[in-house]
Design an enzyme around this catalytic site. Sequence first.
Site, PDB file in Angstrom:
ATOM      1  N   GLY A 127      27.124  65.688  52.538  1.00 28.78           N
ATOM      2  CA  GLY A 127      25.797  65.142  52.801  1.00 28.78           C
ATOM      3  C   GLY A 127      25.725  63.722  52.248  1.00 28.78           C
ATOM      4  O   GLY A 127      25.071  62.851  52.816  1.00 28.78           O
TER       5      GLY A 127
ATOM      6  N   CYS B  32      37.214  72.748  48.641  1.00 29.76           N
ATOM      7  CA  CYS B  32      37.029  71.351  48.257  1.00 29.76           C
ATOM      8  C   CYS B  32      35.883  71.290  47.261  1.00 29.76           C
ATOM      9  O   CYS B  32      34.843  71.920  47.479  1.00 29.76           O
ATOM     10  CB  CYS B  32      36.702  70.537  49.508  1.00 29.76           C
ATOM     11  SG  CYS B  32      36.342  68.812  49.178  1.00 29.76           S
TER      12      CYS B  32
ATOM     13  N   HIS C  61      44.916  66.840  52.414  1.00 32.64           N
ATOM     14  CA  HIS C  61      43.485  67.014  52.135  1.00 32.64           C
ATOM     15  C   HIS C  61      42.908  65.731  51.507  1.00 32.64           C
ATOM     16  O   HIS C  61      41.860  65.235  51.933  1.00 32.64           O
ATOM     17  CB  HIS C  61      43.307  68.223  51.200  1.00 32.64           C
ATOM     18  CG  HIS C  61      41.898  68.504  50.787  1.00 32.64           C
ATOM     19  ND1 HIS C  61      41.258  69.693  51.082  1.00 32.64           N
ATOM     20  CD2 HIS C  61      41.006  67.771  50.072  1.00 32.64           C
ATOM     21  CE1 HIS C  61      40.035  69.657  50.585  1.00 32.64           C
ATOM     22  NE2 HIS C  61      39.849  68.508  49.963  1.00 32.64           N
ATOM     23  N   GLU C  62      43.625  65.192  50.523  1.00 28.42           N
ATOM     24  CA  GLU C  62      43.130  63.990  49.831  1.00 28.42           C
ATOM     25  C   GLU C  62      43.198  62.760  50.739  1.00 28.42           C
ATOM     26  O   GLU C  62      42.290  61.923  50.716  1.00 28.42           O
ATOM     27  CB  GLU C  62      43.908  63.747  48.534  1.00 28.42           C
ATOM     28  CG  GLU C  62      43.845  64.881  47.514  1.00 28.42           C
ATOM     29  CD  GLU C  62      42.439  65.401  47.221  1.00 28.42           C
ATOM     30  OE1 GLU C  62      41.469  64.627  47.303  1.00 28.42           O
ATOM     31  OE2 GLU C  62      42.320  66.606  46.926  1.00 28.42           O
TER      32      GLU C  62
ATOM     33  N   HIS D  73      40.181  62.619  52.911  1.00 29.91           N
ATOM     34  CA  HIS D  73      38.978  62.120  52.223  1.00 29.91           C
ATOM     35  C   HIS D  73      38.850  60.598  52.363  1.00 29.91           C
ATOM     36  O   HIS D  73      37.740  60.080  52.469  1.00 29.91           O
ATOM     37  CB  HIS D  73      39.048  62.461  50.720  1.00 29.91           C
ATOM     38  CG  HIS D  73      38.463  63.799  50.372  1.00 29.91           C
ATOM     39  ND1 HIS D  73      37.152  64.123  50.635  1.00 29.91           N
ATOM     40  CD2 HIS D  73      39.001  64.885  49.751  1.00 29.91           C
ATOM     41  CE1 HIS D  73      36.912  65.361  50.205  1.00 29.91           C
ATOM     42  NE2 HIS D  73      38.018  65.850  49.670  1.00 29.91           N
TER      43      HIS D  73
HETATM   44 ZN   LIG Z   1      38.280  67.741  48.866  1.00 27.25          ZN
END
Ligand SMILES: [Zn+2]
Length: 216
Positions: free
Chosen positions: A32, A133, A175-176, A179
Amino acid sequence: MGIIRKALNLYARMSPTRGKIKPPYRHVTQIGDPRLRKICDEVPLNKIKTPEIQKVIDQLVLVLNRYGSVGMSAPQVGINERIFVMRHTAQQINREPVEVINNRGMYEVPLSIYVNPKLKIVDYQKVIHTESCESVRAFSGDVPRYKEVEITGYNKDGEPVSQIYRGWPARIAQHEMDHLDGKLYIDIMDRRTFQCVCWEEVNISNGKIAIPFTPE
Ligand SMILES: [Zn+2]
């Protein structure tokens, strides 16, 4: 939402520290937050050793430790720069059942800091495992990821580094990396597997449990 929770959230909104807490945070930003959806900026190489960037790196390591996580990226502490840290300790791994360790291909990864990381896929085969996460706290979902990747970038001292990861560490790295491009695992997960990790406790406690947004 209960009266106490309402009061606490109202208190947070009216808190005297409101607007004074500046990133890099020592908590993790939650889905969000628009910063989790931005494409992060490259760090100019001559800036890596400046106090500003070193502060971001130090705070990422602090938050990684504080939450007992295996990876943390700059947008998760409110900074839209291309930096992430990862680490998987023997202690963390040994908490898992042996089957999980073997099945997910977990192995020890020392604290690794990447500034301006680039990802190269080494093995295009994808494997599906349950992932979570800290920015989507208390949920998990099944996510396909490449089996083996190479990360190249710069360390804390601005020196070039590169490392090949397979299995679970390859998943952490992917995953990182996501981001840093404003992507979250929920974008690519199998949506039917998305779950609240404490759904059973919700039933056991008659719904009277709270999800904390800090580990303490
Ligand atoms: Zn994460």
